[in-house]
Motif scaffolding. Sequence first.
Motif, PDB file in Angstrom:
ATOM      1  N   MET A  55       0.826  -1.216   0.000  1.00 39.99           N
ATOM      2  CA  MET A  55       0.000   0.000   0.000  1.00 39.99           C
ATOM      3  C   MET A  55       0.858   1.264   0.000  1.00 39.99           C
ATOM      4  O   MET A  55       0.375   2.343   0.343  1.00 39.99           O
ATOM      5  N   ASP A  56       2.128   1.148  -0.402  1.00 34.70           N
ATOM      6  CA  ASP A  56       3.019   2.313  -0.361  1.00 34.70           C
ATOM      7  C   ASP A  56       2.523   3.461  -1.228  1.00 34.70           C
ATOM      8  O   ASP A  56       2.814   4.630  -0.949  1.00 34.70           O
ATOM      9  N   TYR A  57       1.809   3.135  -2.304  1.00 35.51           N
ATOM     10  CA  TYR A  57       1.272   4.177  -3.182  1.00 35.51           C
ATOM     11  C   TYR A  57      -0.255   4.183  -3.152  1.00 35.51           C
ATOM     12  O   TYR A  57      -0.918   4.360  -4.151  1.00 35.51           O
ATOM     13  N   ASP A  58      -0.762   3.963  -1.928  1.00 39.31           N
ATOM     14  CA  ASP A  58      -2.184   4.135  -1.648  1.00 39.31           C
ATOM     15  C   ASP A  58      -3.048   3.158  -2.437  1.00 39.31           C
ATOM     16  O   ASP A  58      -2.544   2.172  -2.985  1.00 39.31           O
ATOM     17  N   LYS A  59      -4.337   3.413  -2.440  1.00 42.87           N
ATOM     18  CA  LYS A  59      -5.283   2.531  -3.125  1.00 42.87           C
ATOM     19  C   LYS A  59      -4.939   2.398  -4.600  1.00 42.87           C
ATOM     20  O   LYS A  59      -4.993   1.297  -5.173  1.00 42.87           O
ATOM     21  N   GLN A  60      -4.546   3.506  -5.220  1.00 47.46           N
ATOM     22  CA  GLN A  60      -4.266   3.481  -6.650  1.00 47.46           C
ATOM     23  C   GLN A  60      -3.073   2.582  -6.968  1.00 47.46           C
ATOM     24  O   GLN A  60      -3.066   1.848  -7.957  1.00 47.46           O
ATOM     25  N   GLY A  61      -2.060   2.624  -6.114  1.00 47.66           N
ATOM     26  CA  GLY A  61      -0.898   1.766  -6.326  1.00 47.66           C
ATOM     27  C   GLY A  61      -1.237   0.297  -6.172  1.00 47.66           C
ATOM     28  O   GLY A  61      -0.740  -0.552  -6.933  1.00 47.66           O
ATOM     29  N   LEU A  62      -2.070  -0.028  -5.183  1.00 41.29           N
ATOM     30  CA  LEU A  62      -2.509  -1.409  -5.013  1.00 41.29           C
ATOM     31  C   LEU A  62      -3.354  -1.847  -6.206  1.00 41.29           C
ATOM     32  O   LEU A  62      -3.197  -2.965  -6.717  1.00 41.29           O
ATOM     33  N   GLU A  63      -4.238  -0.977  -6.672  1.00 41.01           N
ATOM     34  CA  GLU A  63      -5.056  -1.300  -7.843  1.00 41.01           C
ATOM     35  C   GLU A  63      -4.175  -1.550  -9.063  1.00 41.01           C
ATOM     36  O   GLU A  63      -4.409  -2.493  -9.830  1.00 41.01           O
ATOM     37  N   ASP A  64      -3.169  -0.695  -9.259  1.00 43.60           N
ATOM     38  CA  ASP A  64      -2.256  -0.898 -10.384  1.00 43.60           C
ATOM     39  C   ASP A  64      -1.587  -2.267 -10.287  1.00 43.60           C
ATOM     40  O   ASP A  64      -1.503  -3.008 -11.280  1.00 43.60           O
ATOM     41  N   THR A  65      -1.125  -2.613  -9.098  1.00 40.79           N
ATOM     42  CA  THR A  65      -0.444  -3.886  -8.891  1.00 40.79           C
ATOM     43  C   THR A  65      -1.366  -5.057  -9.203  1.00 40.79           C
ATOM     44  O   THR A  65      -0.996  -5.988  -9.932  1.00 40.79           O
ATOM     45  N   ILE A  66      -2.571  -5.001  -8.657  1.00 42.91           N
ATOM     46  CA  ILE A  66      -3.539  -6.085  -8.868  1.00 42.91           C
ATOM     47  C   ILE A  66      -3.913  -6.201 -10.341  1.00 42.91           C
ATOM     48  O   ILE A  66      -3.970  -7.307 -10.898  1.00 42.91           O
ATOM     49  N   ASN A  67      -4.144  -5.081 -10.995  1.00 45.41           N
ATOM     50  CA  ASN A  67      -4.545  -5.105 -12.409  1.00 45.41           C
ATOM     51  C   ASN A  67      -3.432  -5.667 -13.288  1.00 45.41           C
ATOM     52  O   ASN A  67      -3.694  -6.434 -14.233  1.00 45.41           O
ATOM     53  N   ILE A  68      -2.197  -5.289 -13.000  1.00 48.34           N
ATOM     54  CA  ILE A  68      -1.072  -5.795 -13.795  1.00 48.34           C
ATOM     55  C   ILE A  68      -0.901  -7.299 -13.589  1.00 48.34           C
ATOM     56  O   ILE A  68      -0.756  -8.060 -14.549  1.00 48.34           O
ATOM     57  N   LEU A  69      -0.925  -7.743 -12.336  1.00 45.71           N
ATOM     58  CA  LEU A  69      -0.775  -9.171 -12.063  1.00 45.71           C
ATOM     59  C   LEU A  69      -1.901  -9.971 -12.709  1.00 45.71           C
ATOM     60  O   LEU A  69      -1.659 -11.006 -13.345  1.00 45.71           O
ATOM     61  N   SER A  70      -3.125  -9.496 -12.560  1.00 50.28           N
ATOM     62  CA  SER A  70      -4.277 -10.206 -13.129  1.00 50.28           C
ATOM     63  C   SER A  70      -4.179 -10.269 -14.648  1.00 50.28           C
ATOM     64  O   SER A  70      -4.478 -11.301 -15.259  1.00 50.28           O
ATOM     65  N   GLY A  71      -3.763  -9.165 -15.252  1.00 45.87           N
ATOM     66  CA  GLY A  71      -3.630  -9.125 -16.704  1.00 45.87           C
ATOM     67  C   GLY A  71      -2.554 -10.051 -17.233  1.00 45.87           C
ATOM     68  O   GLY A  71      -2.592 -10.466 -18.404  1.00 45.87           O
ATOM     69  N   GLU A  72      -1.597 -10.398 -16.386  1.00 48.45           N
ATOM     70  CA  GLU A  72      -0.510 -11.295 -16.777  1.00 48.45           C
ATOM     71  C   GLU A  72      -0.712 -12.716 -16.266  1.00 48.45           C
ATOM     72  O   GLU A  72       0.194 -13.559 -16.346  1.00 48.45           O
ATOM     73  N   ASN A  73      -1.891 -12.993 -15.713  1.00 42.49           N
ATOM     74  CA  ASN A  73      -2.230 -14.327 -15.198  1.00 42.49           C
ATOM     75  C   ASN A  73      -1.286 -14.792 -14.095  1.00 42.49           C
ATOM     76  O   ASN A  73      -0.959 -15.983 -13.985  1.00 42.49           O
ATOM     77  N   ILE A  74      -0.835 -13.836 -13.281  1.00 45.44           N
ATOM     78  CA  ILE A  74      -0.069 -14.158 -12.081  1.00 45.44           C
ATOM     79  C   ILE A  74      -1.009 -14.005 -10.890  1.00 45.44           C
ATOM     80  O   ILE A  74      -1.602 -12.939 -10.690  1.00 45.44           O
ATOM     81  N   CYS A  75      -1.179 -15.064 -10.125  1.00 43.97           N
ATOM     82  CA  CYS A  75      -2.126 -15.046  -9.012  1.00 43.97           C
ATOM     83  C   CYS A  75      -1.565 -14.226  -7.852  1.00 43.97           C
ATOM     84  O   CYS A  75      -0.358 -14.199  -7.625  1.00 43.97           O
ATOM     85  N   TYR A  76      -2.457 -13.563  -7.128  1.00 39.41           N
ATOM     86  CA  TYR A  76      -2.047 -12.797  -5.952  1.00 39.41           C
ATOM     87  C   TYR A  76      -2.968 -13.132  -4.789  1.00 39.41           C
ATOM     88  O   TYR A  76      -4.113 -13.556  -4.970  1.00 39.41           O
ATOM     89  N   PHE A  77      -2.470 -12.910  -3.584  1.00 39.32           N
ATOM     90  CA  PHE A  77      -3.259 -13.120  -2.377  1.00 39.32           C
ATOM     91  C   PHE A  77      -2.635 -12.292  -1.270  1.00 39.32           C
ATOM     92  O   PHE A  77      -1.529 -11.757  -1.413  1.00 39.32           O
ATOM     93  N   GLY A  78      -3.344 -12.130  -0.164  1.00 38.34           N
ATOM     94  CA  GLY A  78      -2.799 -11.403   0.976  1.00 38.34           C
ATOM     95  C   GLY A  78      -3.133  -9.930   1.017  1.00 38.34           C
ATOM     96  O   GLY A  78      -2.822  -9.246   1.994  1.00 38.34           O
ATOM     97  N   ALA A  79      -3.759  -9.408  -0.030  1.00 43.43           N
ATOM     98  CA  ALA A  79      -4.225  -8.018  -0.070  1.00 43.43           C
ATOM     99  C   ALA A  79      -5.344  -7.950  -1.093  1.00 43.43           C
ATOM    100  O   ALA A  79      -5.480  -8.823  -1.957  1.00 43.43           O
ATOM    101  N   GLY A  80      -6.154  -6.897  -0.999  1.00 38.75           N
ATOM    102  CA  GLY A  80      -7.260  -6.768  -1.928  1.00 38.75           C
ATOM    103  C   GLY A  80      -7.979  -5.454  -1.740  1.00 38.75           C
ATOM    104  O   GLY A  80      -7.611  -4.631  -0.893  1.00 38.75           O
ATOM    105  N   LEU A  81      -9.031  -5.254  -2.523  1.00 41.31           N
ATOM    106  CA  LEU A  81      -9.759  -3.985  -2.505  1.00 41.31           C
ATOM    107  C   LEU A  81     -10.838  -3.947  -1.438  1.00 41.31           C
ATOM    108  O   LEU A  81     -11.515  -2.942  -1.271  1.00 41.31           O
ATOM    109  N   ASN A  82     -10.997  -5.052  -0.702  1.00 39.81           N
ATOM    110  CA  ASN A  82     -11.849  -5.081   0.489  1.00 39.81           C
ATOM    111  C   ASN A  82     -11.397  -6.248   1.353  1.00 39.81           C
ATOM    112  O   ASN A  82     -10.553  -7.063   0.931  1.00 39.81           O
TER     113      ASN A  82
END
Length: 351
Positions: free
Chosen positions: A105-132
């Motif tokens: 969350m170093d770059y706030d909600k927008q930074g987390l959203e960017d991270t999630i969108n990039i990972l999802s778009g590249e089919n790399i799974c993520y866990f441990g953080a989210g938008l809720n």
Amino acid sequence: MSNVYKIGFWGDFTTGENYQAKYDLTEHISVLRQYGYDYLLEKVSGILNSFDFNIVNLETTLTARTNSSLTHKKTILHWADASKIIPLMKKNNIQAVSLGNNHSMDYDKQGLEDTINILSGENICYFGAGLNLHNAGLPFIKQIIVGNSKVNLYVFGGYKYRKDYDEDFKFYAGANKEGVYLLTPETLNQSIRAIKTSDKNALIVVFPHFGFDLMKKTQLQIDYAHSFVDAGADFVFGHGPHMMNSVEMYNGKLILYGLGNFIFPANFGAKVFSYNMGALLTLKEESNGGISTGVTVYPTYMDNQSYMPQTRPIFESELSDFMDLLFEDSQDLQNSAVVNNDNGVISIRIA
């Protein structure tokens, strides 16, 4: 269809652009500029690609944003160039990442959203953080077929409680708020018990970001890990302090308190050990149709006093020092450990 399946777990991972930009300015040194991104992993790439897939703690945001509400509050803000780090991950068979750490969350909600969108778009799974909170608390789930048997792997990630990250930095996810998952026995153990009750094929790994920077394990980490096992976790593979920590067998379950740094191009000075490790979780179908598990650690070395560190397997001459750190509280485990040296790649089977 193979009767063996191999999953690699690795610790703190960032390509360190925020550090390297500083070093380039002050020291006129940059490992990324001078050697390139592949250099960071080239000595362990063969190990990574010998496994079926790998999971790391991605301790950075993937964002081009330069403004953060934490600029004058938080000492270090992590960011990485997605156009560089994603190909590096894919080339080295990293298919899932935990975002449950103190930099997502170093770059706030927008930074987390960017991270999630990039990972999802590249089919790399993520866990441990989210938008809720609901999404942040979901484990990584993968159904694995081993021979004629099935295992449902659940991996939980998240970050321990810290008052400043709660009250000052607003890092933790809430019912309608983005953030990292607050991972404590109080928040996690009910989910572990529910999975164990409902899924007879479940294998649960807790992958917590806990401890304190540049310190050995604390009693709080021990209490957390024991509680996760008591609730039904099969393994605990921890990370967070930027240094490896020891191993313990508790109630028949293996706990690695700290995998240490995996790829982390920062100069820590003389404050931390240069030894780290990856953990290979092996699933094997036995002749009776059941599934056995095993854990082998792959010791690595990264010069933490260098501006241009590179992760590599340890040398034979370093094995004794590594073993002393790994087994400092577990003489029985050391006595039963099996060391293998495969063309210069040392591994230690411990369970």
